[in-house]
Scaffold this motif. Sequence first.
Motif, PDB file in Angstrom:
ATOM      1  N   GLY A  94       0.808  -1.215   0.000  1.00  0.00           N
ATOM      2  CA  GLY A  94       0.000   0.000   0.000  1.00  0.00           C
ATOM      3  C   GLY A  94       0.830   1.248   0.000  1.00  0.00           C
ATOM      4  N   ILE A  95       0.218   2.307  -0.549  1.00  0.00           N
ATOM      5  CA  ILE A  95       0.888   3.602  -0.613  1.00  0.00           C
ATOM      6  C   ILE A  95       0.034   4.590   0.172  1.00  0.00           C
ATOM      7  N   PRO A  96       0.558   5.238   1.173  1.00  0.00           N
ATOM      8  CA  PRO A  96      -0.218   6.228   1.920  1.00  0.00           C
ATOM      9  C   PRO A  96      -0.454   7.473   1.086  1.00  0.00           C
ATOM     10  N   ASN A  97      -1.364   8.305   1.585  1.00  0.00           N
ATOM     11  CA  ASN A  97      -1.652   9.570   0.899  1.00  0.00           C
ATOM     12  C   ASN A  97      -0.493  10.523   1.149  1.00  0.00           C
ATOM     13  N   PRO A  98       0.347  10.803   0.130  1.00  0.00           N
ATOM     14  CA  PRO A  98       1.542  11.621   0.377  1.00  0.00           C
ATOM     15  C   PRO A  98       1.223  13.049   0.755  1.00  0.00           C
ATOM     16  N   SER A  99       0.008  13.531   0.437  1.00  0.00           N
ATOM     17  CA  SER A  99      -0.331  14.915   0.788  1.00  0.00           C
ATOM     18  C   SER A  99      -0.732  15.036   2.254  1.00  0.00           C
ATOM     19  N   ASN A 100      -0.998  13.930   2.886  1.00  0.00           N
ATOM     20  CA  ASN A 100      -1.405  13.926   4.285  1.00  0.00           C
ATOM     21  C   ASN A 100      -0.267  13.344   5.104  1.00  0.00           C
ATOM     22  N   LEU A 101       0.459  14.227   5.763  1.00  0.00           N
ATOM     23  CA  LEU A 101       1.644  13.776   6.499  1.00  0.00           C
ATOM     24  C   LEU A 101       1.274  12.803   7.600  1.00  0.00           C
ATOM     25  N   THR A 102       0.130  13.039   8.262  1.00  0.00           N
ATOM     26  CA  THR A 102      -0.284  12.121   9.324  1.00  0.00           C
ATOM     27  C   THR A 102      -0.548  10.739   8.757  1.00  0.00           C
ATOM     28  N   ASP A 103      -1.164  10.681   7.582  1.00  0.00           N
ATOM     29  CA  ASP A 103      -1.424   9.391   6.941  1.00  0.00           C
ATOM     30  C   ASP A 103      -0.103   8.700   6.597  1.00  0.00           C
ATOM     31  N   VAL A 104       0.862   9.472   6.147  1.00  0.00           N
ATOM     32  CA  VAL A 104       2.177   8.910   5.823  1.00  0.00           C
ATOM     33  C   VAL A 104       2.798   8.273   7.058  1.00  0.00           C
ATOM     34  N   ILE A 105       2.769   9.015   8.171  1.00  0.00           N
ATOM     35  CA  ILE A 105       3.392   8.518   9.400  1.00  0.00           C
ATOM     36  C   ILE A 105       2.628   7.323   9.952  1.00  0.00           C
ATOM     37  N   THR A 106       1.293   7.370   9.824  1.00  0.00           N
ATOM     38  CA  THR A 106       0.468   6.313  10.407  1.00  0.00           C
ATOM     39  C   THR A 106       0.547   5.021   9.622  1.00  0.00           C
ATOM     40  N   ASN A 107       0.522   5.093   8.317  1.00  0.00           N
ATOM     41  CA  ASN A 107       0.400   3.909   7.476  1.00  0.00           C
ATOM     42  C   ASN A 107       1.703   3.456   6.835  1.00  0.00           C
ATOM     43  N   SER A 108       2.801   4.021   7.255  1.00  0.00           N
ATOM     44  CA  SER A 108       4.088   3.591   6.711  1.00  0.00           C
ATOM     45  C   SER A 108       5.130   3.590   7.820  1.00  0.00           C
ATOM     46  N   VAL A 109       6.201   2.841   7.591  1.00  0.00           N
ATOM     47  CA  VAL A 109       7.335   2.795   8.530  1.00  0.00           C
ATOM     48  C   VAL A 109       8.527   3.390   7.799  1.00  0.00           C
ATOM     49  N   LEU A 110       8.770   4.680   8.040  1.00  0.00           N
ATOM     50  CA  LEU A 110       9.841   5.387   7.356  1.00  0.00           C
ATOM     51  C   LEU A 110      11.178   5.155   8.059  1.00  0.00           C
ATOM     52  N   GLY A 111      12.252   5.192   7.276  1.00  0.00           N
ATOM     53  CA  GLY A 111      13.591   5.038   7.833  1.00  0.00           C
ATOM     54  C   GLY A 111      14.614   5.705   6.953  1.00  0.00           C
ATOM     55  N   SER A 112      15.844   5.788   7.472  1.00  0.00           N
ATOM     56  CA  SER A 112      16.928   6.450   6.745  1.00  0.00           C
ATOM     57  C   SER A 112      18.244   5.779   7.105  1.00  0.00           C
ATOM     58  N   SER A 113      19.175   5.818   6.166  1.00  0.00           N
ATOM     59  CA  SER A 113      20.518   5.284   6.427  1.00  0.00           C
ATOM     60  C   SER A 113      21.476   6.376   6.870  1.00  0.00           C
ATOM     61  N   THR A 114      21.014   7.627   6.983  1.00  0.00           N
ATOM     62  CA  THR A 114      21.886   8.729   7.404  1.00  0.00           C
ATOM     63  C   THR A 114      22.183   8.612   8.896  1.00  0.00           C
ATOM     64  N   GLU A 115      23.299   9.249   9.304  1.00  0.00           N
ATOM     65  CA  GLU A 115      23.678   9.230  10.710  1.00  0.00           C
ATOM     66  C   GLU A 115      23.001  10.386  11.446  1.00  0.00           C
ATOM     67  N   PRO A 116      22.259  10.124  12.493  1.00  0.00           N
ATOM     68  CA  PRO A 116      21.603  11.207  13.248  1.00  0.00           C
ATOM     69  C   PRO A 116      22.625  12.048  13.996  1.00  0.00           C
ATOM     70  N   GLN A 117      22.195  13.237  14.393  1.00  0.00           N
ATOM     71  CA  GLN A 117      23.064  14.154  15.118  1.00  0.00           C
ATOM     72  C   GLN A 117      22.794  14.066  16.613  1.00  0.00           C
ATOM     73  N   GLN A 118      23.532  14.923  17.341  1.00  0.00           N
ATOM     74  CA  GLN A 118      23.393  14.922  18.792  1.00  0.00           C
ATOM     75  C   GLN A 118      22.000  15.373  19.216  1.00  0.00           C
ATOM     76  N   ASP A 119      21.418  16.260  18.457  1.00  0.00           N
ATOM     77  CA  ASP A 119      20.062  16.710  18.757  1.00  0.00           C
ATOM     78  C   ASP A 119      19.189  16.461  17.524  1.00  0.00           C
ATOM     79  N   ASN A 120      17.921  16.826  17.631  1.00  0.00           N
ATOM     80  CA  ASN A 120      16.986  16.561  16.542  1.00  0.00           C
ATOM     81  C   ASN A 120      16.363  17.848  16.022  1.00  0.00           C
ATOM     82  N   PHE A 121      17.168  18.950  16.110  1.00  0.00           N
ATOM     83  CA  PHE A 121      16.645  20.202  15.584  1.00  0.00           C
ATOM     84  C   PHE A 121      16.578  20.173  14.055  1.00  0.00           C
TER      85      PHE A 121
END
Length: 953
Positions: free
Chosen positions: A164-191
């Motif tokens: 399934g593909i979530p509604n990309p225009s609805n950010l809440t739908d994206v977060i709710t219906n998908s498991v997003l991830g990244s291979s980038t290295e996070p920083q000390q904070d999340n600003f």
Amino acid sequence: MEDSSHEASTFWTQADALLRKNLTYQKRNFSANLRLVLFPVVLCLLLVLLQSILDTQLNKSSKKCGCECVDINGDGSCEKVCGLEFSTTDQARTCSIPSPPAWPPLLQIPAPQYRAVRSSFDPSADLPDESCRTTGTCPVTVLVTGSNQTLGEILAQSMFASTGIPNPSNLTDVITNSVLGSSTEPQQDNFLDPAFAEAPPLYNAQLQCSSNSAFTVSVPDPDSKTQTPHVFQREAQCVTTKNLWRNGSAAINDELFKGYRKGNLERKINEILGAYDFLDSDATKYNVSIWYNATYKDTDSGGNFKLMRLPRAVNLVSNAYLQFRQGSGTKMLLEFVKEMPKFKNDTKLEITSLLGTLFFTWVILQLFPVVLTSLVYEKQQKLRIMMKMHGLGDGPYWLISYAYFFTISALYMIVFVLFGSIVGLKFFTMNDYLIQFVFYFFYINLQISLAFLCAIFFSNIKTATVVGYIFVFGTGLLGGFLFQSFVEDTKFPEGGIIAMELYPGFALYRGLYEFGQYSFMGSTMGTDGMRWKNLSDGRNGMTGVLVIIAIEWLLVLFVAYYLDIVVATGSGKSPLYFFEKFRKKRPSSFRRPSFKRQESRVFVDMDKPDVVQEREKVEQIILEPNVTHAIVSDNIRKVYPGRDGNPEKVAVKGLSLAVPRGECLGMLGPNGAGKTSFISMMIGLTQPSSGTAYIEGMDIRTNMDWIYTSMGVCPQHDLLWETLTGREHLLFYGRLKNLKGAELEQAVEESLKSVNLFNGGVADKQAGKYSGGMKRRLSVAISLIGDPKVVYMDEPSTGLDPASRSNLWNVVKRAKEGRAIILTTHSMEEAEYLCDRLGIFVNGSLQCIGNPKELKARYGGSYVFTMTTSGSNEQEVVNLVRLLSPNAERTYHMAGTQKFEMPKDEVRIADVFHAVELAKSRFPVYAWGLSDTTLEDVFIKVANSAQQFHTLT
């Protein structure tokens, strides 16, 4: 009444003499002292330079909040705007962020080239084939275990959507219906999450991926200052998840370790998305352990902050269990993660607050080896005991020496703090100066006292230097890498910290650490540094440190003084010295010994009546109520204990001597005879094993302080300060003997003239530039200045030319008037010229005593006949001597030269001359001679006889 010069100098007179000498000595060493005091200045300048370089780097635009020229009003005008939307991840930390952005929660998903595959080092059959890396279709792996495999597999399957593909225009739908991830290295904070700021692809983890499963995620920037809000847009690529069951956490741990990337090492890497151990979870119990991807954890690239990716991993398993219990329609939504709001702050790093604790510990401890080596130098060169033997008391020595070291240390610390403050080091400027003064005052006093204490146990300056600097650098390193970790560990018991602070180096480190912490907080957070009110803070250790170093200072000072007086100086003081001091008065005459006199005497052969007579004279003198002899040795004995399996050594065997005023007693004897041991006991360097001696009526066991006021010593080796002149030496020792004003100047001038050190500017030449003979003459002058009543001279003419030796003999001969002199020498000519009586010592005992003429008459009743011929005629010479004197003894024989002793009652001189003339007509005679017995012959005869007797016994 006695002249004042004959009276003992007072405490303050001695202190004044030592102070004047020290000031002169330090004036000559001004450059060394200046370098020492200015050492902190060099360090402060170095820290300022480092701080300047650091500030330059931190003030670069790449380290400040990003800015751009933006048309805010839409009228075409450009205005500089700074904010998060214009910043890199490094710049974002310095921006003002009143409303931190809400970032979608992400998983840490391995990059395609690192995802786990079946390989030689991880041959698990259920892992995908390695060929998927070529096509970029490798799934991400999730490992699962637990006590209930069925439940575990159900929960793992429920964590990720099937398709399934979530509604990309609805950010809440994206977060709710998908498991997003990244291979980038996070920083000390999340600003500013790098997954959005650096334009990498996002991944949407699903159980299965379709051909059109990619979509675009648009995240608005709430901090945008423009009319059209800034939007982060990132493509979300689908990645397939693969749930694999493992039998136990050990198997998971092994597989995770094999796939762990160690730093930037490029090898076959099998990174796992994560792992879940459901432990004893069941339909009624939820208990799970989560492994998360911690790649790069040991590098500086941000891997220490992978916890930023952990909320989504927790939410996934929590949602799966909730749906297992309540149905698929029930969800625990995690819409975003965000930081707390923050004010703008420039990147600052106050280097002295961070590094100052370690470096300043080294700087302050640097004074310890300086004081220690100075004290040990005086001890090694025997300058301390030389001053003591000429009347310097322990009290004045401690007062002036301590005051000098305190002055140097105080100047050192004042320059340190003052210059550090002038150049703006926060370590000094932000903390209360009065607290700093109290702390440094207590510690430098403790450090000086500790140096005095440690100096007692060292006799070599090189050893003391090495140990001193090991203490300096070892303390700093242990403080920085061990002690500080304990201080910062809130779980470490406070009692353990206090116990470690009893070590002075750690107490110093803790105090400097507190200064550094308060200055760091003040420079970064805008608070005040350390103030008196902060000392009541339970987490501030300064109060405890001040109490510890203050108490230790007084305790160490007392112990050091006590051990120095009782143990180190060899002054004959008992352990109850402080109690005896209050009742001790200067004795005016002999007192019958309070101890039971030794009944066991060293028996003397009856063929030594002079030695027996000397012993009886000593016993009679001791019973007299008045002082009749300046020096009286009463059966004194010295035994050195055996070491390393060797037997004990009896150096002096019950020696009894009496030397009246106006007499010079010469001590003759071979090396090792016991002369030096006897002198050492008489001048207080060592304690007698038994017996005692009296100097001007005072017992050497209990009254050495008083004896020193009327004693002069010329040691075997010259004990002089290299940078002081001959005149300055005599001025110092003259003041110790209570000479003052014109009397002192006159005595010094006469002493210099008497030993030929007055003319040609020699008197004002530094002693280090003197020749060996000049140093000996100066040592003799020192021993005689101030009119001492008792003088010991150990080989005073060694190294002198004949003219200087003759002049020195005249000086000593004149000095005998009114004083007793004991002189040791190996020169028979010197002994015969200077000494009224001679004592010959062999194997620690007195073999004979008397004036030179008596000894030659007693032991020299023979002529010495010498003849040199060819080797073939030696027997004829022996036959000739036998005809002249049947009892003659050959005492020397080498290369045709023979020497014989012939009893005088068997030989007439005329017969000898006649026999030699006849011999010359029979064989060649190269040289011959006939002489009376010399003092050297007496010495050799007595020494040989005693050695033979000692060997037989």
